[in-house]
Motif scaffolding. Structure first.
Motif, PDB file in Angstrom:
ATOM      1  N   UNK A   9       6.303   3.661  10.102  1.00  0.00           N
ATOM      2  CA  UNK A   9       6.577   3.267  11.477  1.00  0.00           C
ATOM      3  C   UNK A   9       7.708   2.230  11.663  1.00  0.00           C
ATOM      4  N   UNK A  10       7.661   1.555  10.508  1.00  0.00           N
ATOM      5  CA  UNK A  10       8.831   0.206  10.486  1.00  0.00           C
ATOM      6  C   UNK A  10       8.578  -0.703   9.358  1.00  0.00           C
ATOM      7  N   UNK A  29      11.990   6.584  17.901  1.00  0.00           N
ATOM      8  CA  UNK A  29      13.080   7.010  19.283  1.00  0.00           C
ATOM      9  C   UNK A  29      12.220   6.334  20.369  1.00  0.00           C
ATOM     10  N   UNK A  30      10.971   6.388  20.359  1.00  0.00           N
ATOM     11  CA  UNK A  30      10.017   6.125  21.205  1.00  0.00           C
ATOM     12  C   UNK A  30       9.327   4.959  21.068  1.00  0.00           C
ATOM     13  N   UNK A  31       9.832   3.619  21.158  1.00  0.00           N
ATOM     14  CA  UNK A  31       8.886   2.575  20.946  1.00  0.00           C
ATOM     15  C   UNK A  31       7.682   2.353  21.794  1.00  0.00           C
ATOM     16  N   UNK A  38      -3.887  -0.947  17.488  1.00  0.00           N
ATOM     17  CA  UNK A  38      -5.024  -1.644  16.965  1.00  0.00           C
ATOM     18  C   UNK A  38      -5.135  -1.928  15.654  1.00  0.00           C
ATOM     19  N   UNK A  39      -4.273  -1.109  14.831  1.00  0.00           N
ATOM     20  CA  UNK A  39      -4.429  -1.353  13.540  1.00  0.00           C
ATOM     21  C   UNK A  39      -3.108  -0.796  12.898  1.00  0.00           C
ATOM     22  N   UNK A  40      -2.757  -1.252  11.663  1.00  0.00           N
ATOM     23  CA  UNK A  40      -1.725  -0.574  10.877  1.00  0.00           C
ATOM     24  C   UNK A  40      -1.907  -0.689   9.415  1.00  0.00           C
ATOM     25  N   UNK A  78       2.307 -12.173   2.187  1.00  0.00           N
ATOM     26  CA  UNK A  78       2.089 -10.732   1.689  1.00  0.00           C
ATOM     27  C   UNK A  78       2.893  -9.746   2.428  1.00  0.00           C
ATOM     28  N   UNK A  79       2.671  -9.861   3.640  1.00  0.00           N
ATOM     29  CA  UNK A  79       3.298  -8.419   4.371  1.00  0.00           C
ATOM     30  C   UNK A  79       4.860  -8.755   4.635  1.00  0.00           C
ATOM     31  N   UNK A  80       5.471  -9.904   4.627  1.00  0.00           N
ATOM     32  CA  UNK A  80       6.675 -10.061   5.146  1.00  0.00           C
ATOM     33  C   UNK A  80       7.718  -8.987   4.238  1.00  0.00           C
ATOM     34  N   UNK A  81       8.471  -8.175   4.540  1.00  0.00           N
ATOM     35  CA  UNK A  81       9.409  -7.262   4.083  1.00  0.00           C
ATOM     36  C   UNK A  81       8.856  -5.937   3.642  1.00  0.00           C
ATOM     37  N   UNK A  82       7.631  -5.926   4.201  1.00  0.00           N
ATOM     38  CA  UNK A  82       6.725  -4.695   3.685  1.00  0.00           C
ATOM     39  C   UNK A  82       6.977  -3.529   4.730  1.00  0.00           C
ATOM     40  N   UNK A  83       7.010  -2.410   4.260  1.00  0.00           N
ATOM     41  CA  UNK A  83       6.895  -1.205   5.265  1.00  0.00           C
ATOM     42  C   UNK A  83       5.536  -0.884   5.889  1.00  0.00           C
ATOM     43  N   UNK A  84       5.500  -0.407   6.961  1.00  0.00           N
ATOM     44  CA  UNK A  84       4.192  -0.140   7.980  1.00  0.00           C
ATOM     45  C   UNK A  84       4.194   1.058   8.115  1.00  0.00           C
TER      46      UNK A  84
END
Length: 180
Positions: A9-10, A29-31, A38-40, A78-84
């Motif tokens: 996702x990002x 392309x479709x943000x 609700x969650x990632x 912990x989540x900074x710079x991480x892929x989602x």
């Protein structure tokens, strides 16, 4: 949740403010489809870890300001710079000539005369012109992904029929005079 059952996702790019919020830069392309997350799943040490969202708002056209439930400084670090990631099952089904890039890996491309143009190995969307990378007779063939060239997508047969310019495939298969 397994990574192969998800799509990217990002990326969480930075903190936002002092309340433990983060900015999620979307790779889509479709943000607008992601207004009500609700969650990632965040990839941490090779594992997909679920994070539940308390609040979200738009930071820019392609970036969300997220506040996690039960957030802490350590959690944000912990989540900074991480892929989602999100589950593939959450994507709406596409029909007709529309498709997701991950969905067509392994599809065969044929030209309008039913000549095989290779099996799609990947889709490169990191350049100005998106293109299919196919394998044909052991050689890599690059085919620009131009919407007007796509005639038909057959999900059952796992094929894409395209109207390709004459000689495009030959560029990759026929040795040039200089090579001889």
């Amino acid at each position: 949740m397994r990574k192969e059952d998800c799509y990217l996702l990002g990326k969480i790019t930075r903190r936002h403010g002092l309340a433990g919020n983060v900015i999620l830069k979307l790779d889509t392309d479709q943000p607008e489809l992601y207004n009500k997350l609700e969650s990632i799943f965040v990839e941490i040490n090779g594992l997909l870890v679920p994070f539940f969202i308390e609040k979200s708002s738009w930071s820019k056209l392609d970036a969300l300001n997220l506040a996690f439930k039960n957030s802490s400084e350590a959690m944000v670090d912990q989540v900074l710079g991480k892929s989602v990631y999100l589950p593939l099952a959450s994507l709406p089904k596409l029909s007709g000539k529309q498709f997701y890039y991950h969905e067509i890996i392994g599809f065969e491309i044929f030209d309008e005369n039913d000549n095989n143009c290779g099996v799609i190995r990947s889709v490169n969307d990191q350049t100005a012109q998106v293109y299919f990378v196919t394998n044909l007779d052991g050689k890599e063939v690059v085919i620009p992904m131009i919407k007007d060239w796509i005639l038909e997508v057959d999900r059952d047969e796992r094929t894409i029929k395209m109207e390709l310019p004459e000689g495009l495939i030959d560029v990759f298969l026929v040795p040039s005079k200089k090579d001889e």
